[in-house]
Design a protein around this motif. Structure first.
Motif, mmCIF file in Angstrom:
data_model
loop_
_atom_site.group_PDB
_atom_site.id
_atom_site.type_symbol
_atom_site.label_atom_id
_atom_site.label_comp_id
_atom_site.label_asym_id
_atom_site.label_seq_id
_atom_site.Cartn_x
_atom_site.Cartn_y
_atom_site.Cartn_z
ATOM 1 N N ILE A 146 -44.710 -91.032 -1.062
ATOM 2 C CA ILE A 146 -46.151 -91.241 -1.222
ATOM 3 C C ILE A 146 -46.674 -90.173 -2.177
ATOM 4 O O ILE A 146 -46.271 -89.004 -2.103
ATOM 5 N N ARG A 147 -47.522 -90.603 -3.092
ATOM 6 C CA ARG A 147 -48.074 -89.683 -4.083
ATOM 7 C C ARG A 147 -49.580 -89.883 -4.137
ATOM 8 O O ARG A 147 -50.068 -91.016 -4.193
ATOM 9 N N TYR A 148 -50.295 -88.792 -4.119
ATOM 10 C CA TYR A 148 -51.759 -88.829 -4.134
ATOM 11 C C TYR A 148 -52.262 -88.501 -5.536
ATOM 12 O O TYR A 148 -51.809 -87.563 -6.171
ATOM 13 N N TYR A 149 -53.236 -89.285 -5.987
ATOM 14 C CA TYR A 149 -53.825 -89.086 -7.313
ATOM 15 C C TYR A 149 -55.281 -88.658 -7.224
ATOM 16 O O TYR A 149 -55.739 -87.863 -8.025
ATOM 17 N N ALA A 150 -56.012 -89.236 -6.258
ATOM 18 C CA ALA A 150 -57.434 -88.922 -6.121
ATOM 19 C C ALA A 150 -57.859 -89.213 -4.685
ATOM 20 O O ALA A 150 -57.343 -90.123 -4.037
ATOM 21 N N GLU A 151 -58.799 -88.458 -4.206
ATOM 22 C CA GLU A 151 -59.270 -88.615 -2.833
ATOM 23 C C GLU A 151 -60.049 -89.914 -2.659
ATOM 24 O O GLU A 151 -60.781 -90.353 -3.542
ATOM 25 N N THR A 152 -59.870 -90.516 -1.509
ATOM 26 C CA THR A 152 -60.692 -91.639 -1.076
ATOM 27 C C THR A 152 -61.396 -91.200 0.190
ATOM 28 O O THR A 152 -60.767 -90.649 1.091
ATOM 29 N N ARG A 153 -62.682 -91.431 0.246
ATOM 30 C CA ARG A 153 -63.461 -91.036 1.414
ATOM 31 C C ARG A 153 -63.782 -92.255 2.274
ATOM 32 O O ARG A 153 -63.913 -93.358 1.765
ATOM 33 N N VAL A 154 -63.907 -91.998 3.556
ATOM 34 C CA VAL A 154 -64.269 -93.055 4.495
ATOM 35 C C VAL A 154 -65.561 -93.702 4.022
ATOM 36 O O VAL A 154 -66.507 -93.014 3.629
ATOM 37 N N GLY A 155 -65.576 -95.026 4.002
ATOM 38 C CA GLY A 155 -66.749 -95.774 3.562
ATOM 39 C C GLY A 155 -66.640 -96.289 2.141
ATOM 40 O O GLY A 155 -67.389 -97.192 1.757
ATOM 41 N N MET B 190 -40.117 -101.439 -4.107
ATOM 42 C CA MET B 190 -41.480 -101.847 -4.427
ATOM 43 C C MET B 190 -42.439 -100.670 -4.343
ATOM 44 O O MET B 190 -42.102 -99.634 -3.761
ATOM 45 N N VAL B 191 -43.612 -100.854 -4.923
ATOM 46 C CA VAL B 191 -44.635 -99.815 -4.923
ATOM 47 C C VAL B 191 -45.974 -100.447 -4.540
ATOM 48 O O VAL B 191 -46.359 -101.476 -5.095
ATOM 49 N N ALA B 192 -46.657 -99.829 -3.584
ATOM 50 C CA ALA B 192 -48.025 -100.223 -3.238
ATOM 51 C C ALA B 192 -48.963 -99.236 -3.925
ATOM 52 O O ALA B 192 -48.737 -98.021 -3.886
ATOM 53 N N LEU B 193 -49.995 -99.761 -4.555
ATOM 54 C CA LEU B 193 -50.972 -98.938 -5.272
ATOM 55 C C LEU B 193 -52.318 -99.071 -4.574
ATOM 56 O O LEU B 193 -52.874 -100.173 -4.513
ATOM 57 N N LEU B 194 -52.831 -97.984 -4.049
ATOM 58 C CA LEU B 194 -54.138 -97.961 -3.397
ATOM 59 C C LEU B 194 -55.168 -97.559 -4.442
ATOM 60 O O LEU B 194 -55.120 -96.453 -4.986
ATOM 61 N N VAL B 195 -56.082 -98.474 -4.730
ATOM 62 C CA VAL B 195 -57.103 -98.254 -5.749
ATOM 63 C C VAL B 195 -58.446 -98.084 -5.059
ATOM 64 O O VAL B 195 -58.837 -98.881 -4.209
ATOM 65 N N ASN B 196 -59.142 -97.023 -5.410
ATOM 66 C CA ASN B 196 -60.489 -96.782 -4.906
ATOM 67 C C ASN B 196 -61.439 -97.570 -5.806
ATOM 68 O O ASN B 196 -61.673 -97.191 -6.949
ATOM 69 N N ASP B 197 -61.943 -98.683 -5.280
ATOM 70 C CA ASP B 197 -62.830 -99.538 -6.073
ATOM 71 C C ASP B 197 -64.182 -98.877 -6.321
ATOM 72 O O ASP B 197 -64.835 -99.163 -7.324
ATOM 73 N N THR B 198 -64.597 -98.001 -5.425
ATOM 74 C CA THR B 198 -65.878 -97.313 -5.573
ATOM 75 C C THR B 198 -65.850 -96.362 -6.769
ATOM 76 O O THR B 198 -66.779 -96.350 -7.579
ATOM 77 N N THR B 199 -64.770 -95.584 -6.891
ATOM 78 C CA THR B 199 -64.673 -94.608 -7.980
ATOM 79 C C THR B 199 -63.892 -95.143 -9.180
ATOM 80 O O THR B 199 -63.837 -94.483 -10.212
ATOM 81 N N ARG B 200 -63.265 -96.325 -8.996
ATOM 82 C CA ARG B 200 -62.455 -96.962 -10.044
ATOM 83 C C ARG B 200 -61.286 -96.081 -10.458
ATOM 84 O O ARG B 200 -60.966 -95.959 -11.642
ATOM 85 N N ARG B 201 -60.627 -95.478 -9.437
ATOM 86 C CA ARG B 201 -59.481 -94.605 -9.704
ATOM 87 C C ARG B 201 -58.310 -94.997 -8.805
ATOM 88 O O ARG B 201 -58.501 -95.468 -7.688
ATOM 89 N N LEU B 202 -57.103 -94.738 -9.287
ATOM 90 C CA LEU B 202 -55.916 -94.882 -8.466
ATOM 91 C C LEU B 202 -55.920 -93.751 -7.458
ATOM 92 O O LEU B 202 -56.011 -92.578 -7.819
ATOM 93 N N SER B 203 -55.852 -94.099 -6.192
ATOM 94 C CA SER B 203 -55.926 -93.101 -5.133
ATOM 95 C C SER B 203 -54.548 -92.603 -4.716
ATOM 96 O O SER B 203 -54.323 -91.408 -4.594
ATOM 97 N N CYS B 204 -53.621 -93.538 -4.476
ATOM 98 C CA CYS B 204 -52.260 -93.128 -4.135
ATOM 99 C C CYS B 204 -51.293 -94.272 -4.386
ATOM 100 O O CYS B 204 -51.702 -95.421 -4.554
ATOM 101 N N THR B 205 -50.010 -93.912 -4.417
ATOM 102 C CA THR B 205 -48.944 -94.909 -4.467
ATOM 103 C C THR B 205 -47.988 -94.630 -3.318
ATOM 104 O O THR B 205 -47.777 -93.479 -2.933
#
Length: 134
Positions: A42-51, A70-85
């Motif tokens: 797991i790799r973190y790119y940017a923080e995601t906050r609750v909400g 395989m790779v799952a990509l968690l995208v923060n739609d609020t900040t428009r940034r990749l949050s983690c993989t």
């Protein structure tokens, strides 16, 4: 968010892909085969906050006759940034013997179909330390 939430969201998305391929509880019960996670990163790119609003996308990287990468990509739609993989190597196993087992032809075809459906024109951000051993 706590690490558990990043991990859970990515694992849930991967589980949905497995279900789409046909790797369900019925599959495990009727065929006596399933998957064990051999390795994950797991790799973190940017923080995601609750909400904040998020989406998770799963991209297949590769497969052998017994392993899928395989790779799952968690995208923060609020900040428009990749949050983690979350990168995963999962081994197909015979649940009775607990040893690696080749994919049945229909499962291999379903995985290949999933891999081919990935039409993104940018490379999957993999850690480089794991993958399919040939």
């Amino acid at each position: 968010m706590n690490i558990r939430h990043y991990f859970d969201l990515c694992v849930e998305a991967g589980g949905q892909v497995f279900e789409r391929i046909g790797l369900t509880d019925d599959y495990r019960a009727s065929r006596g085969t399933g998957f064990f996670t051999a390795e994950h990163h797991i790799r973190y790119y940017a923080e995601t906050r609750v909400g904040e609003e998020v989406s998770v996308y799963v991209r297949g990287v590769d497969r052998s006759d017994k392993v899928v990468h395989m790779v799952a990509l968690l995208v923060n739609d609020t900040t428009r940034r990749l949050s983690c993989t979350l990168e995963i190597a999962a081994i197909h196993v015979d649940l009775r013997t607990r040893s690696a087992a080749p994919f049945a032809a229909d499962v291999a075809t379903a995985i290949d179909r999933e891999l081919a459906a990935d039409t993104a024109d940018w490379p999957v951000p993999v850690c480089g330390a794991m993958g399919i051993r040939r």
